[in-house]
Design a protein around this motif. Structure first.
Motif, mmCIF file in Angstrom:
data_model
loop_
_atom_site.group_PDB
_atom_site.id
_atom_site.type_symbol
_atom_site.label_atom_id
_atom_site.label_comp_id
_atom_site.label_asym_id
_atom_site.label_seq_id
_atom_site.Cartn_x
_atom_site.Cartn_y
_atom_site.Cartn_z
ATOM 1 N N UNK A 1 -3.616 45.873 56.341
ATOM 2 C CA UNK A 1 -3.210 47.194 56.862
ATOM 3 C C UNK A 1 -4.370 48.179 56.746
ATOM 4 N N UNK A 2 -4.328 49.230 57.591
ATOM 5 C CA UNK A 2 -5.342 50.281 57.516
ATOM 6 C C UNK A 2 -5.035 51.234 56.370
ATOM 7 N N UNK A 3 -6.000 52.100 56.053
ATOM 8 C CA UNK A 3 -5.778 53.010 54.933
ATOM 9 C C UNK A 3 -4.590 53.938 55.173
ATOM 10 N N UNK A 4 -4.387 54.365 56.432
ATOM 11 C CA UNK A 4 -3.248 55.249 56.717
ATOM 12 C C UNK A 4 -1.930 54.535 56.437
ATOM 13 N N UNK A 5 -1.901 53.225 56.745
ATOM 14 C CA UNK A 5 -0.677 52.461 56.473
ATOM 15 C C UNK A 5 -0.497 52.239 54.968
ATOM 16 N N UNK A 6 -1.611 52.050 54.274
ATOM 17 C CA UNK A 6 -1.561 51.904 52.816
ATOM 18 C C UNK A 6 -0.987 53.181 52.193
ATOM 19 N N UNK A 7 -1.371 54.312 52.745
ATOM 20 C CA UNK A 7 -0.878 55.604 52.259
ATOM 21 C C UNK A 7 0.637 55.713 52.467
ATOM 22 N N UNK A 8 1.102 55.296 53.642
ATOM 23 C CA UNK A 8 2.544 55.348 53.916
ATOM 24 C C UNK A 8 3.291 54.390 52.996
ATOM 25 N N UNK A 9 2.730 53.201 52.807
ATOM 26 C CA UNK A 9 3.401 52.174 52.002
ATOM 27 C C UNK A 9 3.544 52.594 50.539
ATOM 28 N N UNK A 10 2.589 53.380 50.049
ATOM 29 C CA UNK A 10 2.603 53.735 48.620
ATOM 30 C C UNK A 10 3.037 55.172 48.363
ATOM 31 N N UNK A 11 3.074 55.984 49.423
ATOM 32 C CA UNK A 11 3.400 57.397 49.222
ATOM 33 C C UNK A 11 2.266 58.171 48.577
ATOM 34 N N UNK A 12 1.066 57.598 48.572
ATOM 35 C CA UNK A 12 -0.091 58.256 47.962
ATOM 36 C C UNK A 12 -1.007 58.772 49.073
ATOM 37 N N UNK A 13 -1.392 60.065 49.039
ATOM 38 C CA UNK A 13 -2.202 60.636 50.112
ATOM 39 C C UNK A 13 -3.529 59.892 50.288
ATOM 40 N N UNK A 14 -4.026 59.865 51.509
ATOM 41 C CA UNK A 14 -5.288 59.195 51.828
ATOM 42 C C UNK A 14 -6.432 59.721 50.962
ATOM 43 N N UNK A 15 -6.471 61.042 50.735
ATOM 44 C CA UNK A 15 -7.553 61.629 49.936
ATOM 45 C C UNK A 15 -7.539 61.062 48.520
ATOM 46 N N UNK A 16 -6.334 60.866 47.968
ATOM 47 C CA UNK A 16 -6.216 60.328 46.615
ATOM 48 C C UNK A 16 -6.660 58.871 46.582
ATOM 49 N N UNK A 17 -6.284 58.111 47.607
ATOM 50 C CA UNK A 17 -6.702 56.707 47.679
ATOM 51 C C UNK A 17 -8.225 56.624 47.735
ATOM 52 N N UNK A 18 -8.848 57.522 48.539
ATOM 53 C CA UNK A 18 -10.316 57.529 48.621
ATOM 54 C C UNK A 18 -10.935 57.851 47.263
ATOM 55 N N UNK A 19 -10.316 58.761 46.538
ATOM 56 C CA UNK A 19 -10.783 59.119 45.196
ATOM 57 C C UNK A 19 -10.703 57.893 44.268
ATOM 58 N N UNK A 20 -9.600 57.182 44.314
ATOM 59 C CA UNK A 20 -9.451 55.987 43.476
ATOM 60 C C UNK A 20 -10.500 54.934 43.839
#
Lengths: 227, 227
Positions: A1-20
């Motif tokens: 999945x793309x990052x946007x889909x990962x964000x939807x799947x986890x409920x975690x904003x894209x910016x936070x995922x990039x930070x992690x």
């Protein structure tokens, strides 16, 4: 999945995922091209673990990164990994000195002897932590809570029996591969952080539900205002 | 006593005491002259309380100041004060959404019905907190820990019975003056923060002391390396 889909799947904003990702809490996705990567269920799981440790373990990012490092399988023995995870998970304020410390050490020694707890050494961190709490209770004049030490220890014994039952069920006796190690360490980390949070919440509910409310409920504890 | 003596009596550096004074965590001493004040046992006790909440409750200064405000006797009812103290003491991460939340709510409902816990509402914070932990455990695939919910609740019930015994012993049935209120609120605050820390430490010791270690102790938990 793309990052946007990962964000939807986890409920975690894209910016936070990039930070992690930048902080090394999450492995990079499989590159699909310039600025495009593919993420899988492993990433979803890792993000859930990171959020659990942050939200319920109350752990700072640097501690979570250390723990994730252990989960990913350092070269130390399994026993060492578990010990490290267990130690990293727990806040260990240094016991403060003062006149109550010696009395607290004696109380703890005596309680452990009465319970037949012989494996833990006085120098072990969890023992130091309990001694520190007892010393502070002494400072605050809370002899009533100190007197309940044996009863609290008995309750902790029950909780630990449940913990060990879960761990024994989760780890195969012949477990030895890296996947087994990851699974075991993750369980210890989750049990320590989320277990403490769960017991703390259940304790508050159970206080309200005790069969003998005080004085028309006037002194009864509240489980927290409605959210 | 002078501030330097207060520092010796509590083991807290003078600079930290001055910080607590500026932040309103500690009442000013009785003025003795220019830049000179007299402190008493009340100040020693208050400093012990502040340090206990910081070290073992892990609370930020701003929360401690709020709690101290309650202890000092706001105008709300005793019941309200206890509820406020209890609420302020606990970290309450908002339950995250996701597919596991509805299942977690159902599990919690069913457990509470089985235990006959009828006073707590689904909207209460402690219940929301427990639901949040269960939802995260679901996300992480930890069905084994979720299956232990009833056992953990039974253990929490024992702890709460000990808590209430301590509270009943500490608060006189006819308690009504401001001193009684202060004492009761302080006990709730101390029991919530130090009680959680004590149970967490005892749980870790008890894990090591369980009678059936796993596989030659290879998977046994460690109470933390020697300090």
């Amino acid at each position: 999945m793309r990052m946007s889909e990962l964000s939807v799947a986890t409920g975690i904003p894209v910016a936070t995922i990039k930070y992690y990702l930048r902080e090394g809490l999450l492995a990079p996705g499989r590159p699909l091209g310039r600025n495009l990567a593919d993420y899988d269920e492993g990433h979803v799981h890792r993000l859930a673990l990171v959020r659990a440790l942050a939200d319920y373990g109350g752990l700072p990012i640097v501690t979570i990164r250390d723990l994730i490092g252990h989960v990913e399988g350092a070269k130390s023995s399994r026993y060492g990994l578990l010990a490290l995870a267990q130690t990293a998970m727990t806040k260990w304020p240094a016991p403060r000195g003062g006149s109550h410390l010696a009395a607290a050490e004696r109380l703890m020694d005596e309680m452990m002897a009465r319970r037949g707890w012989t494996r833990s050494r006085a120098a072990h961190r969890a023992v130091r932590m309990a001694v520190g709490v007892l010393a502070v209770l002494g400072e605050l004049g809370r002899q009533d809570m100190i007197a309940a030490l044996d009863a609290y220890a008995a309750a902790a014994d029950r909780i630990a029996a449940i913990d060990l039952g879960v761990l024994e069920g989760a780890v195969r006796p012949d477990a030895s591969g890296p996947k087994d190690r990851e699974r075991a360490v993750e369980l210890v980390v989750v049990a320590a952080s989320l277990g403490d949070a769960l017991i703390s919440a259940l304790r508050r509910i159970a206080q309200v539900e005790q069969p003998q409310p005080l004085q028309d409920g006037q002194w009864a504890l509240d489980p927290g205002r409605a959210v």
